[in-house]
Design a protein around this motif. Structure first.
Motif, PDB file in Angstrom:
ATOM      1  N   GLY A 176      13.329 -29.114  69.974  1.00  0.00           N
ATOM      2  CA  GLY A 176      13.569 -28.997  71.377  1.00  0.00           C
ATOM      3  C   GLY A 176      12.829 -30.111  72.274  1.00  0.00           C
ATOM      4  N   ILE A 204      12.631 -27.092  76.435  1.00  0.00           N
ATOM      5  CA  ILE A 204      13.130 -26.651  74.968  1.00  0.00           C
ATOM      6  C   ILE A 204      14.362 -26.077  75.080  1.00  0.00           C
ATOM      7  CG2 ILE A 204      12.683 -25.508  72.992  1.00  0.00           C
ATOM      8  CD1 ILE A 204       9.801 -26.087  73.377  1.00  0.00           C
ATOM      9  N   SER A 208      17.654 -27.935  73.701  1.00  0.00           N
ATOM     10  CA  SER A 208      18.362 -27.207  72.398  1.00  0.00           C
ATOM     11  C   SER A 208      19.664 -26.981  72.702  1.00  0.00           C
ATOM     12  CB  SER A 208      17.593 -25.835  72.130  1.00  0.00           C
ATOM     13  OG  SER A 208      16.290 -26.223  71.694  1.00  0.00           O
TER      14      SER A 208
END
Length: 271
Positions: A176, A204, A208
């Motif tokens: 991430g 993140i 992601s």
């Protein structure tokens, strides 16, 4: 306990789980425990644990095509929990978040589409992370590094450029990007320890989600065991983010982050 046929569970290879006598079900449980520990450790510093999950899955013999989508799915879950916890605790700063995301998300797609020889980029990135872990550990001794707590002050243009570079690296490594963003924020003095954790968690989450959306076809490789692992990741995310957002000191967060970077660095160097 009788061994459950591997054919029913495509997440694991035909290889034995750690030893010839270990039942298959024990491999599923072992991975859940490893994911729980990784989620606690990583979420305590605002990370979601992708590199930890990948290392754990490699250890128990998860099939390679399953590893990346599973790690990203767990990453999204834990990053969502961590983002909510740090935001409620007052450690998320929009002004420090959006410049990085603008640069990172598009290049995360590019990085995900590029395949470089592992023997070139993985050891190089791993050594950088190990050196960064060393610097972070020294910064908690009072002999080296910036002050542990600083106000948030992120310059927009450098953040956009840095975010682009981090997005490219996160796409290449299948993470991430928090393992790159957190040290940057701390060493430049752009943010203190808890704001760094809060911004990293949201960063993140965005990366992601973008990575998984950029390769939707990989979702079909999610294994049937993922609900068990998701529960373990969620519990770990709740415990770890509570520790990081309210309990750990700035020194404690930095030491935990150093451990996270060592795990990620070792994984990249030796896999």
């Amino acid at each position: 306990m009788s061994r459950i046929p591997v054919a029913r569970f495509p997440a694991l290879d035909d290889r034995p789980v750690l030893c010839g006598q270990c039942p298959f079900v024990d491999g599923v449980i072992l991975l859940a425990v490893l994911i729980l520990v990784a989620a606690i450790l990583y979420s305590s510093v605002g990370h979601a644990g992708a590199s930890g999950y990948l290392a754990a899955m490699a250890l128990v013999g998860v099939a390679p095509e399953v590893m990346k989508p599973t790690a990203l799915a767990l990453n999204i879950l834990v990053a969502s929990i961590a983002t909510a916890r740090y935001w409620r605790a007052g450690h998320f700063y929009w002004a420090a978040f959006w410049p990085f995301v603008i640069g990172s998300v598009p290049l995360a797609f590019v990085g995900g589409a590029v395949t470089l020889p592992h023997y070139l980029y993985q050891p190089a990135v791993g050594l950088i992370l190990l050196y960064t872990a060393y610097r972070l550990a020294r910064s908690t001794t009072g002999r080296d590094g910036p002050a542990l707590e600083k106000e948030v002050g992120v310059p927009v243009l450098p953040a956009v450029v840095s975010g682009g570079a981090i997005g490219l690296l996160s796409g290449l490594t299948g993470t991430g990007g928090g393992i790159f963003l957190s040290p940057l924020l701390l060493f430049t003095g752009w943010a203190g320890t808890r704001p760094t954790a809060g911004v990293s968690a949201a960063f993140i989450l965005a990366n992601s989600a973008a990575g998984l959306a950029g390769n939707v076809a990989s979702v079909q490789n999610l294994p049937p065991q993922i609900p068990y692992w998701a529960v373990a990741a969620a519990v770990g995310g709740i415990v770890g983010s509570e520790l990081g957002s309210r309990r750990l000191s700035g020194v404690g967060i930095r030491r935990a982050l150093a451990v996270v970077l060592v795990i990620a660095g070792v994984k990249l160097v030796f896999t």
